[in-house]
Design an enzyme around this catalytic site. Structure first.
Site, PDB file in Angstrom:
ATOM      1  N   CYS A 131       0.633  -1.340   0.105  1.00 33.60           N
ATOM      2  CA  CYS A 131       0.142   0.055   0.101  1.00 33.60           C
ATOM      3  C   CYS A 131       0.877   1.314  -0.040  1.00 33.60           C
ATOM      4  O   CYS A 131       1.248   1.750   0.919  1.00 33.60           O
ATOM      5  CB  CYS A 131      -0.934   0.311   1.237  1.00 33.60           C
ATOM      6  SG  CYS A 131      -1.936   1.396   1.488  1.00 33.60           S
ATOM      7  N   CYS A 134      -0.557   4.333   2.022  1.00 38.11           N
ATOM      8  CA  CYS A 134      -0.370   4.152   3.657  1.00 38.11           C
ATOM      9  C   CYS A 134       1.030   4.280   3.706  1.00 38.11           C
ATOM     10  O   CYS A 134       1.345   5.016   4.932  1.00 38.11           O
ATOM     11  CB  CYS A 134      -0.658   2.517   4.147  1.00 38.11           C
ATOM     12  SG  CYS A 134      -1.890   1.827   3.303  1.00 38.11           S
ATOM     13  N   ASP A 135       2.005   3.761   3.050  1.00 41.70           N
ATOM     14  CA  ASP A 135       3.322   3.812   3.618  1.00 41.70           C
ATOM     15  C   ASP A 135       4.520   4.718   2.541  1.00 41.70           C
ATOM     16  O   ASP A 135       5.662   4.774   3.089  1.00 41.70           O
ATOM     17  CB  ASP A 135       3.980   2.188   3.287  1.00 41.70           C
ATOM     18  CG  ASP A 135       3.158   1.680   4.501  1.00 41.70           C
ATOM     19  OD1 ASP A 135       2.730   1.846   5.328  1.00 41.70           O
ATOM     20  OD2 ASP A 135       3.030   0.344   4.131  1.00 41.70           O
TER      21      ASP A 135
END
Ligand code: NAP
Length: 307
Positions: A131, A134-135
């Site tokens: 992701c 997300c990261d």
């Protein structure tokens, strides 16, 4: 006999639980292996409305669980192993017991497809991610690689160029599967370099330091090489968690549960919400929305049974 059993504990599941609980149905949530679903594995959520400063994925899922429990939802930390949807009440077998339910809401989500190569599991969350949204933020001015040749890989790669100084996209063929528009966006981006006809055979890293590189193999020449990277993003598609329902519910050609606009599945009394029936948006907020709709329809179904 349960009124409604919700299978899965991501944002769709807990939103369905909240609505079913407030309808006084005393719903039962069977969590599955990952309490909180994929979101609970996400470090920071910045796009869930109502939290202007953002919050942790685990924290958001804890709040959703608490809110559902406050109105009477019950949560069982168990895994459903078998269902029978051809009879009513529906029948479920979990690792520890069996249940009967008047209505079911399926929110079992999807799982990112993985490569199953050495180092992938070992460094997951420590340089290996599924992701970028997300990261990606953690890779400011670093070098990262994305594997995949579809729209997701292009989207992840383009997103990562906001942070990283260089993004490699590694694809196993010399032709992308991605839509033309996504391909040309990625190709025009100066920070992106494509590595064609290549598979990743191992994630290289060190205990305490995380990912340091990838071992690659050119599938045409057979040549092996290593590539130094700080992060590795896997974007080779998602697999809906629908194995339990094969042969019992209508699934599309990719295995997603087919639902109508009211979250009904092909079996009356069985509803679905979230990623298990959504190959397109896959967002926490859209999952929550469809979970809510599924619960409202489940309530209607149960009330009609009682009439
Ligand atoms: P996808 O279209 O199925 O693409 C998966 C990619 O991963 C393919 O290029 C495939 O290679 C590669 N792949 C699969 N297994 C692999 C393996 N074991 N090793 C190496 N590579 C592997 O999946 P997706 O990109 O997640 O897209 C899913 C759907 O969502 C699509 O319909 C897509 O259009 C849509 N989507 C749209 C957008 C957008 O429009 N912005 C964004 C994301 C997703 P091959 O090409 O060789 O098969």
């Amino acid at each position: 006999m349960e009124n409604v059993i919700i299978i899965g504990s991501g944002p769709a599941g807990f939103t369905a639980a909240l609505y079913a609980a407030r309808a006084e149905l005393s719903p039962l949530v069977i969590t599955g292996n990952t309490l909180g679903g994929q979101l609970s594995l996400t470090s920071e959520i910045e796009n869930f409305p109502g939290f202007p400063q953002g919050l942790g994925g685990q924290e958001l899922m804890d709040l959703m669980r608490q809110q559902a429990e406050r109105f009477g939802a019950r949560v069982e930390y168990d895994l459903v192993e078998e269902v029978n949807l051809s009879r009513h009440p529906f029948w479920l077998k979990t690792q520890s017991t069996t249940y009967e339910a008047k209505a079911l809401i399926i929110t079992t989500g999807s799982s990112p497809r993985l490569l199953n190569i050495p180092g992938e599991a070992e460094f997951f969350g420590r340089g290996v991610s599924t992701c970028a949204t997300c990261d990606g933020f953690f890779y400011k001015d670093r070098v990262v690689a994305v594997v995949g040749g579809g729209d997701s890989a292009m989207e992840e790669g383009i997103f990562l160029t906001r942070f990283a100084q260089k993004v490699y996209i590694i694809h196993r063929r010399d032709k992308l599967r991605a839509s033309q528009i996504m391909q040309s966006r990625a190709m025009k981006n100066e920070k992106i370099t494509f590595i064609w006809d290549t598979i990743v055979t191992e994630v290289l890293g060190e205990e305490g330091k995380g990912v340091q590189g990838l071992r690659l193999k050119n599938v045409k020449s057979g040549e092996e090489s290593t590539l130094a990277v700080d992060g590795f993003f896997i974007a080779i598609g998602h697999v809906p968690n629908t194995k339990l329902f094969e042969g019992q519910l209508e699934l599309d050609e990719h295995g997603y549960i087919v639902t109508d606009r009211r979250q009904h599945t092909s079996v009356p009394g069985v509803f679905a919400g979230g990623d298990v029936q959504d190959p397109i948006f896959r967002q926490a907020i859209t999952a929550a929305g469809t979970g809510c709709a599924a619960a409202m329809e489940a309530e209607k179904f149960i009330r009609e049974l009682e009439d």
